[in-house]
Design a protein around this motif. Structure first.
Motif, PDB file in Angstrom:
ATOM      1  N   TYR A 183       0.804  -1.224   0.000  1.00 55.60           N
ATOM      2  CA  TYR A 183       0.000   0.000   0.000  1.00 55.60           C
ATOM      3  C   TYR A 183       0.836   1.273   0.000  1.00 55.60           C
ATOM      4  N   THR A 184       2.134   1.175  -0.340  1.00 56.07           N
ATOM      5  CA  THR A 184       2.965   2.375  -0.438  1.00 56.07           C
ATOM      6  C   THR A 184       3.859   2.302  -1.671  1.00 56.07           C
ATOM      7  N   PHE A 185       4.448   3.457  -2.016  1.00 58.19           N
ATOM      8  CA  PHE A 185       5.576   3.491  -2.943  1.00 58.19           C
ATOM      9  C   PHE A 185       6.662   4.328  -2.284  1.00 58.19           C
ATOM     10  N   ASP A 186       7.904   4.240  -2.802  1.00 60.86           N
ATOM     11  CA  ASP A 186       9.069   4.831  -2.114  1.00 60.86           C
ATOM     12  C   ASP A 186       9.099   4.360  -0.654  1.00 60.86           C
ATOM     13  N   GLY A 187       8.857   3.051  -0.472  1.00 63.88           N
ATOM     14  CA  GLY A 187       8.772   2.506   0.879  1.00 63.88           C
ATOM     15  C   GLY A 187      10.119   2.423   1.571  1.00 63.88           C
ATOM     16  N   ARG A 188      10.063   2.418   2.890  1.00 68.43           N
ATOM     17  CA  ARG A 188      11.258   2.309   3.727  1.00 68.43           C
ATOM     18  C   ARG A 188      10.982   1.381   4.907  1.00 68.43           C
ATOM     19  N   GLN A 189      12.013   0.688   5.343  1.00 65.96           N
ATOM     20  CA  GLN A 189      11.994   0.000   6.628  1.00 65.96           C
ATOM     21  C   GLN A 189      12.840   0.823   7.580  1.00 65.96           C
ATOM     22  N   ILE A 190      12.319   1.114   8.751  1.00 61.74           N
ATOM     23  CA  ILE A 190      13.024   1.946   9.722  1.00 61.74           C
ATOM     24  C   ILE A 190      13.650   1.046  10.770  1.00 61.74           C
ATOM     25  N   ASP A 191      14.972   1.078  10.845  1.00 59.63           N
ATOM     26  CA  ASP A 191      15.727   0.297  11.818  1.00 59.63           C
ATOM     27  C   ASP A 191      16.352   1.222  12.855  1.00 59.63           C
ATOM     28  N   VAL A 192      16.477   0.718  14.084  1.00 60.80           N
ATOM     29  CA  VAL A 192      17.166   1.467  15.143  1.00 60.80           C
ATOM     30  C   VAL A 192      18.352   0.649  15.623  1.00 60.80           C
ATOM     31  N   TRP A 193      19.408   1.357  16.014  1.00 63.69           N
ATOM     32  CA  TRP A 193      20.590   0.701  16.569  1.00 63.69           C
ATOM     33  C   TRP A 193      20.371   0.538  18.066  1.00 63.69           C
ATOM     34  N   HIS A 194      20.289  -0.726  18.492  1.00 65.81           N
ATOM     35  CA  HIS A 194      19.946  -0.980  19.888  1.00 65.81           C
ATOM     36  C   HIS A 194      20.597  -2.279  20.335  1.00 65.81           C
ATOM     37  N   GLY A 195      21.291  -2.220  21.461  1.00 65.08           N
ATOM     38  CA  GLY A 195      21.938  -3.420  21.979  1.00 65.08           C
ATOM     39  C   GLY A 195      22.998  -3.983  21.071  1.00 65.08           C
ATOM     40  N   GLU A 203       7.674   0.352   9.432  1.00 69.13           N
ATOM     41  CA  GLU A 203       7.681   0.373   7.975  1.00 69.13           C
ATOM     42  C   GLU A 203       6.872   1.573   7.519  1.00 69.13           C
ATOM     43  N   CYS A 204       7.272   2.184   6.411  1.00 68.00           N
ATOM     44  CA  CYS A 204       6.566   3.392   5.977  1.00 68.00           C
ATOM     45  C   CYS A 204       6.743   3.599   4.482  1.00 68.00           C
ATOM     46  N   GLY A 205       6.018   4.596   3.944  1.00 66.09           N
ATOM     47  CA  GLY A 205       6.117   4.947   2.547  1.00 66.09           C
ATOM     48  C   GLY A 205       5.083   6.001   2.195  1.00 66.09           C
ATOM     49  N   LEU A 206       5.105   6.471   0.965  1.00 66.08           N
ATOM     50  CA  LEU A 206       4.069   7.357   0.464  1.00 66.08           C
ATOM     51  C   LEU A 206       2.852   6.507   0.089  1.00 66.08           C
ATOM     52  N   ILE A 207       1.664   7.005   0.367  1.00 61.07           N
ATOM     53  CA  ILE A 207       0.457   6.227   0.099  1.00 61.07           C
ATOM     54  C   ILE A 207       0.356   5.890  -1.390  1.00 61.07           C
ATOM     55  N   ASP A 208       0.163   4.617  -1.692  1.00 60.15           N
ATOM     56  CA  ASP A 208       0.073   4.187  -3.078  1.00 60.15           C
ATOM     57  C   ASP A 208      -1.180   4.767  -3.737  1.00 60.15           C
ATOM     58  N   PRO A 209      -1.055   5.310  -4.943  1.00 58.65           N
ATOM     59  CA  PRO A 209      -2.228   5.882  -5.627  1.00 58.65           C
ATOM     60  C   PRO A 209      -3.374   4.879  -5.782  1.00 58.65           C
ATOM     61  N   GLY A 210      -3.053   3.593  -5.936  1.00 58.68           N
ATOM     62  CA  GLY A 210      -4.100   2.600  -6.092  1.00 58.68           C
ATOM     63  C   GLY A 210      -4.986   2.492  -4.861  1.00 58.68           C
TER      64      GLY A 210
END
Length: 376
Positions: A183-195, A203-210
């Motif tokens: 349901y997105t385009f230009d999607g990304r997975q957001i990772d954090v440095w921990h331990g 997870e995020c992205g721009l809303i897919d036009p469809g």
């Protein structure tokens, strides 16, 4: 094939810990509710104070909203009944909070001007493994910014992600890795440095036009940002909790620490009890389906299990004739070695209790004609 009415009732009775306690109640808000508040405030602030709504809805959703309207393909593995809970051919228990988005978008006036932050939290239902980081009823939150006629950008998406990382883990390093979502385009997975390692947070992205088009909104006029994350994982990272069972514990020593977001102080270290089971199961079973079967069989006692994992499997064809006869195994089945680790959070099990639980797990999984039970 479909959940029974008692199973549906039990699923709907699962408490949503992200719901704030009643103002007149004696119980303080749970850490999950506090985390949701922090995430909502950060999303609104980074959006320039845009209006926002927290939308809560029933976990029962249409299969179409859970999958089709969000752009999942017809053959997406997540649709399989091995992983999703279906109530009927057209209704299911939502597998993600994103399932609430299509109904919200359809209710918008296509001709209106809008810049709004939508926050959709709640419990979702999955068939999942049993271990220290997975549960069949996790909490999630979707944060979407929906706009018309202004166009939202990738830079704004990353700003939103950064603000939510700061709300969850102040000062943490993070990275945005390209990723694909239905349901997105230009999607990304957001990772954090921990331990000392990178861990996925969102997870995020721009809303897919469809998605917009299927919900009656013209994508030439409408746009937006979409982000989803697990609230359980967010709280566990923030507080330093390494066992997801802690979040629903009724032990007073534990509950007192779940009224804030301060670092976790371990209550006790109960010794584990390990039982290895040799069972006959279907060749297609995996840790997720095994976990779901055990969870259904043990009900409230499932929290006495730290983990259940298939550590080895041998097909019927690979077994000697004597072993096949002893097990009663047939083609299409495997002999699985299942390791069960028993460790309640608040006490130590007796041998008799451990053996009784071992037998309940065995009965829930074993599909052969001969049972090997060890309890009295």
């Amino acid at each position: 094939m479909y959940l029974s009415p008692p199973s549906v009732a039990a699923a709907l009775a699962v408490r949503d810990l992200s719901v704030p306690a009643a103002p007149a109640g004696d119980e303080p808000p749970h850490a999950l509710a506090l985390m949701l508040d922090a995430i909502t405030a950060a999303a609104v602030a980074v959006s320039g104070g845009a209006p926002h709504r927290v939308v809560r809805s029933s976990p029962l959703v249409s299969t179409r909203d859970n999958y089709d309207e969000l752009g999942f393909s017809a053959d997406a593995v997540t649709r399989d009944r091995r992983y999703s809970h279906y109530v009927s051919p057209t209704v299911m228990l939502r597998s993600h909070t994103s399932a609430g988005i299509p109904a919200v978008l359809r209710a918008l006036d296509p001709a209106s001007d809008r810049d709004e932050v939508l926050v959709l939290p709640g419990v979702v239902h999955r068939r999942d493994a049993i271990d220290r980081t997975h549960v069949g009823t996790p909490h999630q939150v979707d944060v979407w910014r929906v706009c018309a006629p202004a166009r939202r950008t990738v830079d704004e998406l990353l700003a939103l992600a950064g603000a939510l990382v700061e709300a969850v883990l102040p000062g943490a390093r993070w990275r945005a890795v390209p990723a694909e979502h239905p349901y997105t385009f230009d999607g990304r997975q957001i990772d954090v440095w921990h331990g000392g390692e990178w861990l996925e947070l969102a997870e995020c992205g721009l809303i897919d036009p469809g998605v917009l088009r299927r919900c009656g909104l013209d994508p030439r006029r409408w746009s937006g940002l979409a982000l989803g994350m697990g609230l359980d994982r967010a709280v566990m990272l923030r507080k330093g909790i390494d066992d997801i069972r802690v979040l629903r514990s009724t032990d007073a020593r534990i509950r007192s620490q779940l009224a804030d977001l301060s670092p976790w102080r371990p209550v006790s270290a109960m010794p584990p009890i390990t039982r290895d089971l040799s069972v006959v199961i279907g060749a297609g079973e995996d840790d997720e389906t095994v976990g779901d079967r055990v969870r259904a069989a043990l009900d409230a006692r499932v929290d006495d299990l730290e983990s259940v994992a298939v550590i080895a499997r041998t097909s019927a064809a690979e077994l000697p004739a004597a072993a096949r006869a002893r097990l009663g195994i047939t083609d299409g089945q495997v002999n699985a070695l299942v390791r069960v680790v028993l460790r309640p959070l608040d006490r130590t099990l007796t041998d008799a209790e451990a053996n009784a639980l071992r037998d309940r797990v065995y009965v829930a999984l074993h599909e052969g004609p001969h049972a090997e039970l060890i309890g009295a």
